[in-house]
Design a protein around this motif. Sequence first.
Motif, PDB file in Angstrom:
ATOM      1  N   PHE A   1       0.854  -1.188   0.000  1.00 14.94           N
ATOM      2  CA  PHE A   1       0.000   0.000   0.000  1.00 14.94           C
ATOM      3  C   PHE A   1       0.889   1.238   0.000  1.00 14.94           C
ATOM      4  O   PHE A   1       1.936   1.258   0.659  1.00 14.94           O
ATOM      5  N   VAL A   2       0.472   2.261  -0.720  1.00 14.75           N
ATOM      6  CA  VAL A   2       1.187   3.530  -0.753  1.00 14.75           C
ATOM      7  C   VAL A   2       0.276   4.604  -0.175  1.00 14.75           C
ATOM      8  O   VAL A   2      -0.849   4.790  -0.638  1.00 14.75           O
ATOM      9  N   CYS A   3       0.765   5.276   0.843  1.00  9.27           N
ATOM     10  CA  CYS A   3      -0.008   6.352   1.475  1.00  9.27           C
ATOM     11  C   CYS A   3       0.168   7.648   0.697  1.00  9.27           C
ATOM     12  O   CYS A   3       1.300   8.128   0.528  1.00  9.27           O
ATOM     13  N   ALA A   4      -0.921   8.194   0.227  1.00 13.80           N
ATOM     14  CA  ALA A   4      -0.857   9.455  -0.519  1.00 13.80           C
ATOM     15  C   ALA A   4      -0.402  10.578   0.412  1.00 13.80           C
ATOM     16  O   ALA A   4      -0.838  10.642   1.568  1.00 13.80           O
TER      17      ALA A   4
ATOM     18  N   LEU B   1      -3.106   2.552  -3.749  1.00 19.45           N
ATOM     19  CA  LEU B   1      -2.962   3.884  -3.174  1.00 19.45           C
ATOM     20  C   LEU B   1      -4.092   4.129  -2.185  1.00 19.45           C
ATOM     21  O   LEU B   1      -5.259   3.885  -2.498  1.00 19.45           O
ATOM     22  N   VAL B   2      -3.743   4.557  -0.967  1.00 24.74           N
ATOM     23  CA  VAL B   2      -4.768   4.852   0.039  1.00 24.74           C
ATOM     24  C   VAL B   2      -4.774   6.347   0.328  1.00 24.74           C
ATOM     25  O   VAL B   2      -3.726   6.984   0.421  1.00 24.74           O
TER      26      VAL B   2
ATOM     27  N   GLN C   1     -10.132   1.178   3.529  1.00 23.96           N
ATOM     28  CA  GLN C   1      -9.602   0.813   2.209  1.00 23.96           C
ATOM     29  C   GLN C   1      -8.684  -0.404   2.313  1.00 23.96           C
ATOM     30  O   GLN C   1      -8.747  -1.319   1.483  1.00 23.96           O
ATOM     31  N   VAL C   2      -7.840  -0.432   3.325  1.00 26.79           N
ATOM     32  CA  VAL C   2      -6.929  -1.566   3.502  1.00 26.79           C
ATOM     33  C   VAL C   2      -7.707  -2.821   3.872  1.00 26.79           C
ATOM     34  O   VAL C   2      -7.462  -3.906   3.333  1.00 26.79           O
ATOM     35  N   GLN C   3      -8.654  -2.690   4.794  1.00 28.25           N
ATOM     36  CA  GLN C   3      -9.441  -3.856   5.216  1.00 28.25           C
ATOM     37  C   GLN C   3     -10.240  -4.440   4.060  1.00 28.25           C
ATOM     38  O   GLN C   3     -10.428  -5.661   3.997  1.00 28.25           O
ATOM     39  N   ASN C   4     -10.677  -3.598   3.150  1.00 33.13           N
ATOM     40  CA  ASN C   4     -11.418  -4.105   1.989  1.00 33.13           C
ATOM     41  C   ASN C   4     -10.534  -4.986   1.112  1.00 33.13           C
ATOM     42  O   ASN C   4     -11.009  -5.963   0.522  1.00 33.13           O
ATOM     43  N   VAL C   5      -9.251  -4.646   1.030  1.00 38.85           N
ATOM     44  CA  VAL C   5      -8.319  -5.450   0.229  1.00 38.85           C
ATOM     45  C   VAL C   5      -7.943  -6.724   0.974  1.00 38.85           C
ATOM     46  O   VAL C   5      -8.046  -7.835   0.449  1.00 38.85           O
ATOM     47  N   VAL C   6      -7.512  -6.579   2.224  1.00 36.39           N
ATOM     48  CA  VAL C   6      -7.066  -7.733   3.006  1.00 36.39           C
ATOM     49  C   VAL C   6      -8.226  -8.685   3.264  1.00 36.39           C
ATOM     50  O   VAL C   6      -8.065  -9.916   3.223  1.00 36.39           O
TER      51      VAL C   6
END
Length: 354
Positions: A289-292, A329-330, A340-345
């Motif tokens: 993940f890349v933090c904007a 990108l988050v 956003q991360v939980q949706n992917v994981v």
Amino acid sequence: MTLPLRTGLVVGKFWPPHRGHQLLLETAAAQVAELLVLVYANPDSETMPAPVRAQWLGELYRGDELAAGPHIGRTPLHIFALTAGADGVPPDVADDFTQREFVRQWLARQGLHIDVIFSSEAYGPGFAEQLGVAHVSVDAARERVPVSGTLVRGNPAQYARYLHPLVAAQLGAVPPAEVPRVVFLGAESSGKSTLCAALAEACGTVWVPEYGRTLHEQKNGNLDYEDLLYIARRHAELEDEAAAQAHGVLFCDTNAATTALYSYYYFHRCDPALRAMAAVCGQRYAHTFVCAPTVPFEQDGWRGPEALRSFQHGMILMQLDYFNIPYTLVEGTVEERVTQVQNVVGAWPAPARR
């Protein structure tokens, strides 16, 4: 405990260094005041010759103070890389007497005296007897660490679990992970640490802070070129340690690839071993993940100017594209980023989350 005032010796190819070698060295270091390590082979490796393997060993046992040299605990390691040209290393096929006599004469030329030899090989007792010193056998049956350099050279990926991450990376391999590792990259003050902490709490697991930041503060901002490889090595070790406490997933703040970027940024060069660690980041982590850099910039006294954030962000994206590493990108608030991360994981199959 007071260590005996004596000098130990370990001789080997270390081609490549593996966990069995580490067990041997660490067992030996616990019993002597200083430890000599001779690294050689004839014929030697063209891609990882003795000086390179010796450098890896030195890096594995480097502490925070580089000037102090390699240590295991309080025991200093004196690592010597020998070559056929400079030191007259005999061929590997030479008989036992020739091999032992070479070591005896080399030690004499260097003015070095030893009291005990440590080995994991059948030749150890006879070697020690010819040199007139004691011998200590360490895991000769290979029960504690069932591996050898020959096995590793034949199939690095299969035996990567028996390699330190730094060494495994040099062979293009990645030790298997106990749990999936998720890494967060981003420019300075882009919210990586805050997001990792929030995710660890939300998911009931642990996270690994950026070790480069820790060492940067410990050294009051005065990092040396050699520190960058040490940062990557130590961060990998901290990830491995944290994996034992993780539940389902391990969140990691930064990786070796970003450390390599900082090496180029500060010193305009990068150690080949660090470049190798950067190159396997796509295999080491289950997702990136890349933090904007859209959160408010916070100058804490250790960061560069805010104007650098956009450049750093672009360099990270370029590097990910160069290594063909997929990323997400988050953006938004901490809560939005957590979702956003939980949706992917959360979309991973159940076995991937174990």
